[in-house]
Scaffold this motif. Sequence first.
Motif, PDB file in Angstrom:
ATOM      1  N   ILE A  74      46.411 -62.428 -10.189  1.00 59.12           N
ATOM      2  CA  ILE A  74      45.817 -61.431  -9.290  1.00 59.12           C
ATOM      3  C   ILE A  74      46.503 -60.081  -9.477  1.00 59.12           C
ATOM      4  CG2 ILE A  74      45.489 -60.795  -6.859  1.00 59.12           C
ATOM      5  CD1 ILE A  74      45.275 -63.846  -6.300  1.00 59.12           C
ATOM      6  N   ALA A  75      47.838 -60.099  -9.566  1.00 59.97           N
ATOM      7  CA  ALA A  75      48.583 -58.850  -9.749  1.00 59.97           C
ATOM      8  C   ALA A  75      48.224 -58.187 -11.077  1.00 59.97           C
ATOM      9  CB  ALA A  75      50.084 -59.123  -9.684  1.00 59.97           C
ATOM     10  N   ALA A  76      48.106 -58.981 -12.152  1.00 58.43           N
ATOM     11  CA  ALA A  76      47.764 -58.425 -13.460  1.00 58.43           C
ATOM     12  C   ALA A  76      46.409 -57.726 -13.421  1.00 58.43           C
ATOM     13  CB  ALA A  76      47.760 -59.531 -14.512  1.00 58.43           C
ATOM     14  N   LEU A  77      45.438 -58.354 -12.769  1.00 54.48           N
ATOM     15  CA  LEU A  77      44.100 -57.765 -12.682  1.00 54.48           C
ATOM     16  C   LEU A  77      44.101 -56.517 -11.809  1.00 54.48           C
ATOM     17  CD1 LEU A  77      41.989 -61.038 -12.331  1.00 54.48           C
ATOM     18  CD2 LEU A  77      42.197 -59.575 -14.354  1.00 54.48           C
ATOM     19  N   LEU A  78      44.889 -56.524 -10.739  1.00 51.25           N
ATOM     20  CA  LEU A  78      44.955 -55.348  -9.874  1.00 51.25           C
ATOM     21  C   LEU A  78      45.640 -54.180 -10.575  1.00 51.25           C
ATOM     22  CD1 LEU A  78      45.750 -56.933  -6.386  1.00 51.25           C
ATOM     23  CD2 LEU A  78      43.600 -55.883  -7.145  1.00 51.25           C
ATOM     24  N   PHE A  79      46.657 -54.459 -11.364  1.00 51.31           N
ATOM     25  CA  PHE A  79      47.259 -53.386 -12.159  1.00 51.31           C
ATOM     26  C   PHE A  79      46.246 -52.860 -13.184  1.00 51.31           C
ATOM     27  CE2 PHE A  79      51.604 -55.041 -10.962  1.00 51.31           C
ATOM     28  CZ  PHE A  79      52.027 -53.860 -10.372  1.00 51.31           C
ATOM     29  N   GLY A  80      45.419 -53.753 -13.729  1.00 49.36           N
ATOM     30  CA  GLY A  80      44.350 -53.309 -14.607  1.00 49.36           C
ATOM     31  C   GLY A  80      43.385 -52.386 -13.886  1.00 49.36           C
ATOM     32  N   TRP A  81      43.083 -52.707 -12.629  1.00 46.72           N
ATOM     33  CA  TRP A  81      42.218 -51.855 -11.810  1.00 46.72           C
ATOM     34  C   TRP A  81      42.848 -50.472 -11.619  1.00 46.72           C
ATOM     35  CZ3 TRP A  81      42.088 -51.469  -5.918  1.00 46.72           C
ATOM     36  CH2 TRP A  81      40.946 -50.763  -5.487  1.00 46.72           C
ATOM     37  N   GLY A  82      44.142 -50.450 -11.369  1.00 43.77           N
ATOM     38  CA  GLY A  82      44.827 -49.164 -11.246  1.00 43.77           C
ATOM     39  C   GLY A  82      44.702 -48.343 -12.518  1.00 43.77           C
ATOM     40  N   GLY A  83      44.843 -49.000 -13.674  1.00 41.90           N
ATOM     41  CA  GLY A  83      44.659 -48.305 -14.937  1.00 41.90           C
ATOM     42  C   GLY A  83      43.240 -47.810 -15.113  1.00 41.90           C
ATOM     43  N   ASP A  84      42.269 -48.618 -14.706  1.00 37.63           N
ATOM     44  CA  ASP A  84      40.862 -48.207 -14.794  1.00 37.63           C
ATOM     45  C   ASP A  84      40.622 -46.920 -14.017  1.00 37.63           C
ATOM     46  OD1 ASP A  84      40.372 -50.481 -16.252  1.00 37.63           O
ATOM     47  OD2 ASP A  84      39.432 -51.586 -14.604  1.00 37.63           O
ATOM     48  N   LEU A  85      41.145 -46.873 -12.798  1.00 40.32           N
ATOM     49  CA  LEU A  85      40.928 -45.699 -11.949  1.00 40.32           C
ATOM     50  C   LEU A  85      41.600 -44.463 -12.544  1.00 40.32           C
ATOM     51  CD1 LEU A  85      41.438 -47.261  -8.391  1.00 40.32           C
ATOM     52  CD2 LEU A  85      39.287 -46.784  -9.566  1.00 40.32           C
ATOM     53  N   ALA A  86      42.813 -44.636 -13.048  1.00 37.84           N
ATOM     54  CA  ALA A  86      43.525 -43.493 -13.606  1.00 37.84           C
ATOM     55  C   ALA A  86      42.794 -42.919 -14.817  1.00 37.84           C
ATOM     56  CB  ALA A  86      44.952 -43.899 -13.990  1.00 37.84           C
ATOM     57  N   LEU A  87      42.238 -43.777 -15.658  1.00 37.85           N
ATOM     58  CA  LEU A  87      41.591 -43.313 -16.879  1.00 37.85           C
ATOM     59  C   LEU A  87      40.219 -42.691 -16.636  1.00 37.85           C
ATOM     60  CD1 LEU A  87      42.578 -46.018 -19.525  1.00 37.85           C
ATOM     61  CD2 LEU A  87      43.695 -43.860 -18.955  1.00 37.85           C
ATOM     62  N   LEU A  88      39.764 -42.702 -15.389  1.00 34.24           N
ATOM     63  CA  LEU A  88      38.544 -41.966 -15.066  1.00 34.24           C
ATOM     64  C   LEU A  88      38.785 -40.458 -15.079  1.00 34.24           C
ATOM     65  CD1 LEU A  88      37.002 -44.105 -12.162  1.00 34.24           C
ATOM     66  CD2 LEU A  88      36.065 -43.802 -14.458  1.00 34.24           C
ATOM     67  N   PHE A  89      40.068 -40.076 -15.016  1.00 29.46           N
ATOM     68  CA  PHE A  89      40.426 -38.661 -15.012  1.00 29.46           C
ATOM     69  C   PHE A  89      40.878 -38.254 -16.404  1.00 29.46           C
ATOM     70  CE2 PHE A  89      41.078 -40.333 -10.771  1.00 29.46           C
ATOM     71  CZ  PHE A  89      40.414 -39.405  -9.979  1.00 29.46           C
ATOM     72  N   ASP A  90      40.322 -37.176 -16.909  1.00 32.33           N
ATOM     73  CA  ASP A  90      40.589 -36.731 -18.272  1.00 32.33           C
ATOM     74  C   ASP A  90      41.763 -35.750 -18.274  1.00 32.33           C
ATOM     75  OD1 ASP A  90      40.423 -36.311 -20.954  1.00 32.33           O
ATOM     76  OD2 ASP A  90      38.708 -34.945 -20.868  1.00 32.33           O
ATOM     77  N   ALA A  91      42.967 -36.293 -18.173  1.00 27.92           N
ATOM     78  CA  ALA A  91      44.169 -35.465 -18.176  1.00 27.92           C
ATOM     79  C   ALA A  91      45.334 -36.305 -18.666  1.00 27.92           C
ATOM     80  CB  ALA A  91      44.456 -34.912 -16.778  1.00 27.92           C
ATOM     81  N   ASP A  92      46.305 -35.657 -19.334  1.00 30.59           N
ATOM     82  CA  ASP A  92      47.451 -36.397 -19.871  1.00 30.59           C
ATOM     83  C   ASP A  92      48.247 -37.140 -18.799  1.00 30.59           C
ATOM     84  OD1 ASP A  92      46.807 -35.714 -22.427  1.00 30.59           O
ATOM     85  OD2 ASP A  92      48.346 -34.167 -22.647  1.00 30.59           O
ATOM     86  N   PRO A  93      48.520 -36.523 -17.624  1.00 28.78           N
ATOM     87  CA  PRO A  93      49.256 -37.278 -16.595  1.00 28.78           C
ATOM     88  C   PRO A  93      48.512 -38.540 -16.156  1.00 28.78           C
ATOM     89  CG  PRO A  93      49.310 -34.935 -16.098  1.00 28.78           C
ATOM     90  CD  PRO A  93      48.339 -35.114 -17.225  1.00 28.78           C
ATOM     91  N   ALA A  94      47.186 -38.423 -16.017  1.00 31.00           N
ATOM     92  CA  ALA A  94      46.396 -39.591 -15.624  1.00 31.00           C
ATOM     93  C   ALA A  94      46.452 -40.662 -16.713  1.00 31.00           C
ATOM     94  CB  ALA A  94      44.953 -39.189 -15.354  1.00 31.00           C
ATOM     95  N   PHE A  95      46.446 -40.240 -17.981  1.00 30.74           N
ATOM     96  CA  PHE A  95      46.543 -41.198 -19.088  1.00 30.74           C
ATOM     97  C   PHE A  95      47.862 -41.957 -19.031  1.00 30.74           C
ATOM     98  CE2 PHE A  95      47.844 -42.207 -23.464  1.00 30.74           C
ATOM     99  CZ  PHE A  95      46.765 -42.985 -23.868  1.00 30.74           C
ATOM    100  N   LEU A  96      48.957 -41.244 -18.756  1.00 28.17           N
ATOM    101  CA  LEU A  96      50.263 -41.891 -18.673  1.00 28.17           C
ATOM    102  C   LEU A  96      50.355 -42.819 -17.474  1.00 28.17           C
ATOM    103  CD1 LEU A  96      52.554 -38.877 -19.653  1.00 28.17           C
ATOM    104  CD2 LEU A  96      52.135 -40.952 -21.000  1.00 28.17           C
ATOM    105  N   VAL A  97      49.780 -42.412 -16.333  1.00 25.94           N
ATOM    106  CA  VAL A  97      49.753 -43.278 -15.153  1.00 25.94           C
ATOM    107  C   VAL A  97      48.961 -44.549 -15.460  1.00 25.94           C
ATOM    108  CG1 VAL A  97      48.890 -43.516 -12.799  1.00 25.94           C
ATOM    109  CG2 VAL A  97      50.112 -41.442 -13.477  1.00 25.94           C
ATOM    110  N   GLY A  98      47.801 -44.370 -16.112  1.00 27.03           N
ATOM    111  CA  GLY A  98      46.986 -45.526 -16.463  1.00 27.03           C
ATOM    112  C   GLY A  98      47.703 -46.457 -17.413  1.00 27.03           C
ATOM    113  N   MET A  99      48.374 -45.893 -18.407  1.00 27.70           N
ATOM    114  CA  MET A  99      49.114 -46.713 -19.359  1.00 27.70           C
ATOM    115  C   MET A  99      50.232 -47.474 -18.657  1.00 27.70           C
ATOM    116  SD  MET A  99      50.488 -45.580 -23.130  1.00 27.70           S
ATOM    117  CE  MET A  99      51.481 -44.223 -22.519  1.00 27.70           C
TER     118      MET A  99
END
Length: 230
Positions: A74-99
């Motif tokens: 469950i935690a792995a999938l939720l962290f994946g969700w966090g990455g999904d949301l971050a990558l909706l934003f086209d900016a380097d900080p968002a990319f690093l947060v998503g990664m």
Amino acid sequence: MSDTEARTPSWARPVPESAGPAGRVLLGAFAVATALDLGALLAGWHLGHVLAKPLLMPLLVAYVITRKAPRLLIAALLFGWGGDLALLFDADPAFLVGMGSFAAGHVCYLVLFGRGRTHPALGGAYALALLGTVALLWGDLPADLRIPVAGYSLLLTAMAYRSSALGLRAGLGGALFLVSDTLIATGVADWPQLPRPDFWIMATYVAAQYLLATGALAPTQAYGRTVIQD
């Protein structure tokens, strides 16, 4: 309880295959959301992607909860969700947060996989893929992303390799996750892309998470041998 089950922690034991009515509805909703998201990407409908993408992992999480999923999954999938949301934003900080969010998910997966057996030759193949990919991408990546991408790639490759400890389904999921994120990295490096690259990234990613999740719920068999977790 058998000796094998006694030596296997509760979070690694197989769960019943039947998801029940609620699970089937949630899995159906996940399939619909996936179709909507991929269809939106093919059609170039950005708003449809923005609306559908955030639904994917919550629906998959709700489904695995009906299957009495381990907390690490469950935690792995939720962290994946966090990455999904971050990558909706086209900016380097968002990319690093998503990664970073995806990296946390990979750590959860690695702990979940435990110390089950994996094929040494597969490890060698993944190591060569990691070294070759990082070497080829290095010069074309932005300078401030080279170290983060290399570190993330190491963690991702380790997850992909170790996923095979839970059997073919999870192993395929790990491999597809590696493919999806490699496609992202080639885009960051400004390499030539397939038509509709976002479609292929999401198609391989959603398939990866689904296979990893359902592979973790299935009986833990790897290369025809029962996996013993300490």
